[in-house]
Scaffold this active site. Structure first.
Site, PDB file in Angstrom:
ATOM      1  N   HIS A 132      19.926 -25.782 -10.735  1.00  0.00           N
ATOM      2  CA  HIS A 132      19.071 -24.786 -11.417  1.00  0.00           C
ATOM      3  C   HIS A 132      18.062 -25.467 -12.347  1.00  0.00           C
ATOM      4  O   HIS A 132      17.633 -24.876 -13.329  1.00  0.00           O
ATOM      5  CB  HIS A 132      19.898 -23.783 -12.233  1.00  0.00           C
ATOM      6  CG  HIS A 132      21.040 -23.204 -11.472  1.00  0.00           C
ATOM      7  ND1 HIS A 132      20.943 -22.021 -10.775  1.00  0.00           N
ATOM      8  CD2 HIS A 132      22.300 -23.663 -11.277  1.00  0.00           C
ATOM      9  CE1 HIS A 132      22.132 -21.767 -10.188  1.00  0.00           C
ATOM     10  NE2 HIS A 132      22.949 -22.754 -10.474  1.00  0.00           N
ATOM     11  N   SER A 160      -8.520 -38.126 -15.661  1.00  0.00           N
ATOM     12  CA  SER A 160      -9.171 -36.831 -15.811  1.00  0.00           C
ATOM     13  C   SER A 160     -10.597 -37.053 -16.292  1.00  0.00           C
ATOM     14  O   SER A 160     -10.857 -37.963 -17.083  1.00  0.00           O
ATOM     15  CB  SER A 160      -8.394 -35.996 -16.831  1.00  0.00           C
ATOM     16  OG  SER A 160      -9.236 -35.011 -17.385  1.00  0.00           O
ATOM     17  N   GLU A 199       1.083 -34.721  -5.890  1.00  0.00           N
ATOM     18  CA  GLU A 199       0.657 -33.311  -5.883  1.00  0.00           C
ATOM     19  C   GLU A 199       0.005 -32.946  -4.553  1.00  0.00           C
ATOM     20  O   GLU A 199       0.212 -31.865  -4.006  1.00  0.00           O
ATOM     21  CB  GLU A 199      -0.323 -33.055  -7.030  1.00  0.00           C
ATOM     22  CG  GLU A 199       0.312 -33.165  -8.389  1.00  0.00           C
ATOM     23  CD  GLU A 199      -0.731 -33.099  -9.493  1.00  0.00           C
ATOM     24  OE1 GLU A 199      -0.751 -32.096 -10.211  1.00  0.00           O
ATOM     25  OE2 GLU A 199      -1.531 -34.045  -9.620  1.00  0.00           O
ATOM     26  N   LYS A 256      -5.307 -38.914 -19.861  1.00  0.00           N
ATOM     27  CA  LYS A 256      -4.479 -38.489 -18.735  1.00  0.00           C
ATOM     28  C   LYS A 256      -4.293 -39.541 -17.640  1.00  0.00           C
ATOM     29  O   LYS A 256      -5.196 -40.299 -17.330  1.00  0.00           O
ATOM     30  CB  LYS A 256      -5.091 -37.234 -18.074  1.00  0.00           C
ATOM     31  CG  LYS A 256      -4.990 -35.988 -18.905  1.00  0.00           C
ATOM     32  CD  LYS A 256      -3.568 -35.510 -19.130  1.00  0.00           C
ATOM     33  CE  LYS A 256      -3.011 -34.801 -17.930  1.00  0.00           C
ATOM     34  NZ  LYS A 256      -3.728 -33.577 -17.599  1.00  0.00           N
TER      35      LYS A 256
END
Ligand code: ARG
Length: 459
Positions: free
Chosen positions: A157, A278, A291, A284
């Site tokens: 979970h 970024s 992704e 970043k």
């Protein structure tokens, strides 16, 4: 105007819009090597049947090889204005030897040829994909070995659940990928039958030695039903489904790496070579390859759905709808190959952050199941042990107790059955050592599994 293999019965030119709408050359161009191989083998069989002389066969073979080189060098390409790759090859042959091109297509139709080409093409692609899967499996095994002693929190979970060896977690993906390899190999085996000789749908009346043709092209046998042979695209669906499942596995791995590389987790540091920055946020370092791999599962599922829908309700035998199998198939093959390669790079270059992992192991009282099993070993019924340790865990978490600080006296407040060695279980390494079942995270077993995979993958 595209150059066609037909036209005898037509008085009018094809509408330009129809030509550009109908051509498959921009995408089936990649079948050219398979189409040439199929042509060469067919010429040999036509010679055996007495339809070509040995000289004619040899001239066809030589011309087809020339055409292959022309295509490979880009001289003839996907914009060359043909209806499809089969027309391109035959037309180029006609340019070199018109009387021979006219003979080569005897006993075959594009309906069976397109299936033959696709199967030949897939045989090679499936072998490449199997190698790439092994590559990613190798990267996972290698990383597991590098961090052999590292224990991480395992989750259910997405809540911290029990300590597991990092290698054990990584080996879970190795198993998934092994099933992917198996599924694709099965699909490969099932399609290992020659569809040629089916011609348009009913078969051919010519003397075509299909067994010889199968042998020349490396098929295990001859497919039994000509109607099925030209109508069926199960083999495409099976490959697409194997690729969709593989993509689903890759997306789970990718997603964990995204999660693990967040500032909140920090379990892993991804290599800068596999991250991007970024344009606005100078601080970043984003896990883009992971992704993208995760996002690409969308097109893999979509491609499977697209072909299933093309086939749905389609009357036998060949229908032009079937041309719509190719773009999804090729896209899934490219996508999975790229994804496997990039994930192998991401995995082999990542580093675990031992400090962050150790900090996470201290949270959530992950040793509770071990303490409950300790009580079961002392004869306490499991449900009772579960209750006692549940209370103990709540007390420890609320009081922010470090597991190492808990005394035997404190343990005994929750169950008198606790024995002194229970305290030794409050440690991640001891927790994994305590596991005994086959397939558990027990370090001895994990080591054996790593060794087994190293041998299997020839690492
Ligand atoms: N480009 C076609 C396909 O992919 C080849 C077969 C065409 N056959 C025909 N009779 N029009 O399905």
């Amino acid at each position: 105007m595209t150059k066609k293999l037909w036209g005898g019965r037509f008085r009018k030119q094809t509408d330009e819009l129809m030509e550009s709408f109908g051509t498959s050359l921009p995408f089936d161009w990649r079948l050219y090597r398979a189409d040439i191989r199929a042509g060469i083998a067919h010429a040999r069989v036509l010679k055996e049947g007495g339809y070509l002389t040995a000289r004619e066969r040899d001239r066809i073979v030589a011309a087809l090889r020339e055409i292959e080189a022309e295509i490979a060098s880009g001289k003839v390409n996907s914009t060359s204005g043909y209806e499809d790759i089969h027309s391109l090859v035959l037309d180029r042959l006609a340019a070199k030897a018109p009387e021979l091109a006219a003979k080569l297509h005897a006993g075959r139709s594009r309906n069976d040829l397109v299936v033959l080409d696709t199967r030949l093409y897939l045989k090679e692609e499936l072998a490449e994909i199997a190698t790439l899967i092994r590559g990613l499996q190798g990267a996972l095994v290698g990383k597991g070995e590098e961090y052999l002693d590292l224990v991480i929190p395992g989750y259910t979970h997405l809540q911290p659940a029990q300590p597991v060896l990092a290698a054990h977690h990584l080996l879970a993906y190795v198993e998934m990928l092994a099933r992917d390899r198996g599924r694709l190999a099965e699909a490969g085996k099932r399609m290992d039958l020659l569809p040629a000789g089916s011609a348009a749908l009913a078969g051919s009346g010519l003397k075509l030695d299909q067994k010889l043709l199968a042998e020349l092209l490396g098929f295990g046998g001859v497919a039994p039903n000509s109607v099925d042979n030209v109508a069926d695209r199960d083999f495409v669906v099976e490959v697409l489904s194997g690729l969709a499942i593989c993509g689903m596995h890759l997306s789970r791995l990718a997603s964990e790496l995204v999660l693990w590389s967040t500032a909140e987790f920090r379990f892993v540091e991804l290599d800068e070579g596999f991250c991007t920055g970024s344009s606005f946020l100078p601080q970043k370092k984003n896990p883009d390859p992971a992704e993208l791999v995760r996002g690409k599962s969308g097109r893999l599922y979509g491609n499977l759905q697209a072909v299933l829908t093309v086939l749905h309700g389609l009357p036998l035998a060949y229908n032009r709808d079937l041309q719509e199998d190719k773009e999804p198939l090729f896209d899934s093959i490219d996508t999975v190959k790229d994804s496997l390669a990039i994930m192998a790079g991401v995995v082999s270059t990542l580093e675990f952050n031992r400090t962050a992992v150790a900090r996470a192991l201290d949270r959530g009282f992950l040793f509770a199941p071990d303490l409950a099993e300790h009580l079961v070993e002392q004869g306490v019924p499991f449900a009772e042990a579960h209750r006692a340790v549940g209370k103990l865990a709540a007390w420890a978490v609320e009081g922010e107790k470090e597991p190492g600080e808990i005394t035997l006296a404190e343990l005994k407040k929750f169950s008198p059955a606790f024995r002194p060695e229970a305290r030794q279980l409050l440690d991640p390494a001891a927790s994994v050592r305590a596991k005994k079942t086959i397939g558990s995270t027990n370090p001895g077993m994990v080591k054996r599994n790593l060794a087994k995979w190293k041998k299997k993958l020839e690492l």
